[in-house]
Motif scaffolding. Structure first.
Motif, PDB file in Angstrom:
ATOM      1  N   GLY A 103      -2.630  -9.261   9.469  1.00 32.62           N
ATOM      2  CA  GLY A 103      -2.797  -7.971  10.365  1.00 32.62           C
ATOM      3  C   GLY A 103      -1.462  -7.386  10.735  1.00 32.62           C
ATOM      4  N   TRP A 104      -0.653  -8.079  11.023  1.00 32.66           N
ATOM      5  CA  TRP A 104       0.843  -7.587  11.570  1.00 32.66           C
ATOM      6  C   TRP A 104       1.602  -7.376  10.359  1.00 32.66           C
ATOM      7  N   GLY A 105       1.430  -7.792   9.226  1.00 33.57           N
ATOM      8  CA  GLY A 105       2.361  -7.372   8.055  1.00 33.57           C
ATOM      9  C   GLY A 105       1.840  -6.186   7.670  1.00 33.57           C
ATOM     10  N   VAL A 106       0.511  -6.192   7.384  1.00 37.13           N
ATOM     11  CA  VAL A 106      -0.159  -4.594   6.693  1.00 37.13           C
ATOM     12  C   VAL A 106       0.023  -3.888   7.618  1.00 37.13           C
ATOM     13  N   SER A 107       0.008  -4.168   8.866  1.00 44.51           N
ATOM     14  CA  SER A 107       0.207  -2.788   9.908  1.00 44.51           C
ATOM     15  C   SER A 107       1.586  -2.220  10.088  1.00 44.51           C
ATOM     16  N   THR A 108       2.740  -3.117   9.691  1.00 43.10           N
ATOM     17  CA  THR A 108       3.981  -2.926   9.297  1.00 43.10           C
ATOM     18  C   THR A 108       4.070  -1.741   8.259  1.00 43.10           C
ATOM     19  N   ALA A 109       3.268  -2.048   7.064  1.00 39.40           N
ATOM     20  CA  ALA A 109       3.710  -1.240   5.798  1.00 39.40           C
ATOM     21  C   ALA A 109       2.768   0.173   5.900  1.00 39.40           C
ATOM     22  N   VAL A 110       1.689   0.180   6.837  1.00 37.72           N
ATOM     23  CA  VAL A 110       0.656   1.408   6.687  1.00 37.72           C
ATOM     24  C   VAL A 110       0.918   2.103   7.821  1.00 37.72           C
ATOM     25  N   GLY A 111       1.402   1.365   9.115  1.00 37.66           N
ATOM     26  CA  GLY A 111       1.394   2.321  10.340  1.00 37.66           C
ATOM     27  C   GLY A 111       2.610   3.292  10.193  1.00 37.66           C
ATOM     28  N   PRO A 112       1.949   4.503  10.690  1.00 38.51           N
ATOM     29  CA  PRO A 112       3.004   5.988  10.328  1.00 38.51           C
ATOM     30  C   PRO A 112       4.143   5.824  11.298  1.00 38.51           C
ATOM     31  N   ILE A 113       4.201   4.948  12.509  1.00 42.28           N
ATOM     32  CA  ILE A 113       5.389   4.934  13.470  1.00 42.28           C
ATOM     33  C   ILE A 113       5.776   3.495  13.613  1.00 42.28           C
TER      34      ILE A 113
END
Length: 425
Positions: A371-381
């Motif tokens: 979850g952390w890794g994907v959030s890093t790539a797709v999170g806009p900020i």
């Protein structure tokens, strides 16, 4: 103030390292972390200050409310504010002193093979030196022209997939701090397999992004000089964790990172080794103030949530922490990232919510890391997308939309990875 801040961070590193032998040293590290958070509020940007104050405010309010509701105060719990995570991150930054920052060999690979090589090189660097790898590879790919969207997408996906398995990432450190006891070997094997599958699926999309320009692509070289440090560190951490299972992985990573850095500097320039370490501590550690302040503030929030939420009988729709629950937890972290919530905050929230289920540590940590890794790539900020926007002029929203393909691929492949993890533990 910067000198004081450098001394505080150096003290955190020292005390977290000592806590591997003297557990009570972690309390001193916790106190220094709180002091670093207070000092960081003066040094960070206005936006970062507002976010940190919000996290600290909610955390302190939760502590006060839990006390009023009859919760017992434990000094050790109050000082568990992500000091192991911060100590590990700041210690790992020293590895930049012995990591090559330029190509050392030339190869004849072009086109698709060059894309794959660049992805693996970024992944190998990112697994150890974290976001610094993006700047190293990105600056080379950019050259004298703007960084292309295809390269930006390749960087984000290859880099962020390292969170799935690397013990040198904040993801693993934060998750193991919240739910200790994970099997590091299972995390490494399953997480690395998932990362390679995710990268393999991602490069096909990158091929289409380059279109007719693909055959001329040269990318970034993958050399022995680039991968020997990551390989050595992973071997040391896994071996040490098997020999000393009582010592937390973040503390092992901290000691391994400093030890390998010192040995490397002694080999490169024995007389200047200590000066290089001192110079990094004085000038480079304060540059991590944004991350340190955020993680320390999230630590205060986690303390409050751990005290407050158990006092309420929250009706959960499930009675045990299954693969489905782990996958749902991972999805919740990603959805929160899409609306601007940093994964260090979302992992603290989901950990507090699933705590009554007594989750298996390995399954929880793997889901949190994905979850952390994907959030890093797709999170806009997120820090990654903001870096690409500020340094290379890449639109965060455009990159987020492009990486939704990567998000879909990971959501599908994460399910069998979590099933395999549950079977192995």
């Amino acid at each position: 103030m910067r000198l004081l801040y450098a001394l505080l961070l150096s003290g955190i590193i020292l005390c977290v390292g000592l806590s591997a032998l003297l557990p009570s040293a972690t309390l001193v590290a916790g106190g220094l972390t709180i002091a670093a958070a207070a000092a960081g509020l003066v040094l960070v940007t206005r936006t970062q200050r507002i976010i940190a104050l919000l996290l600290i405010g909610v955390g302190l309010a939760s502590v006060v409310l839990s006390i009023q509701l009859g919760s017992n105060i434990n000094g050790r719990d109050l000082l568990s504010v992500n000091q192991d995570l911060i100590g590990m991150l700041t210690a790992v930054s020293f590895l930049r002193l012995i990591t090559p920052t330029a190509l050392t060999t030339r190869t004849r690979l072009h086109g698709r093979l060059a894309v794959v090589r660049t992805a693996l090189a970024t992944h190998a660097l990112g697994a150890v030196i974290n976001i610094g790898a993006v700047s190293i590879v990105g600056d080379h790919l950019r050259g004298r022209s703007p960084l292309r969207l295809a390269d930006a997408a390749l960087l984000t996906r290859s880099f962020s997939a390292a969170a799935f398995w690397s013990p040198f990432w904040a993801a693993a450190a934060a998750a193991t701090t919240l739910v200790p006891g994970a099997n590091s070997l299972v995390l490494l094997l399953v997480g690395l397999a998932l990362a390679l599958v995710a990268i393999g699926l991602s490069v096909w999309d990158i091929f289409h992004l380059w279109g007719r320009e693909l055959p001329a692509y040269t990318g970034y070289s993958l050399t022995w000089a680039l991968v020997r440090v990551p390989l050595a560190l992973v071997a040391i951490v896994i071996t040490a964790h098997q020999l000393f299972p009582a010592v937390s992985v973040p503390r092992i990573v901290l000691l391994a990172g400093l030890g390998v850095t010192l040995i490397g500097l002694l080999i490169i320039d024995g007389r200047g080794a200590l000066r290089a370490l001192a110079r990094h501590a004085r000038h480079d550690l304060p540059q991590l103030r944004g991350e340190v302040t955020l993680f320390a503030s999230a630590g205060v929030l986690a303390v409050g949530l751990r005290m407050l939420l158990p006092l309420f009988d929250l009706p959960l729709p499930v009675s045990e922490f299954t693969v489905f629950v782990a996958w749902t937890m991972m999805l919740a972290m990603i959805l929160l990232a899409l609306v601007g919530v940093h994964p260090v905050v979302s992992v603290a929230i989901v950990a507090a919510l699933v705590q009554p289920l007594h989750p298996d540590p390995t399954l929880f940590v793997l889901a949190a890391c994905i979850g952390w890794g994907v959030s890093t790539a797709v999170g806009p900020i997120t820090g990654l997308t903001m870096l690409l926007s500020a340094r290379y002029g890449i639109s965060s929203s455009t990159l987020t939309r492009r990486n939704l393909v990567y998000l879909a691929a990971v959501l599908v492949t994460a399910w069998p990875a979590l099933l395999l993890c549950a079977a192995l533990v």
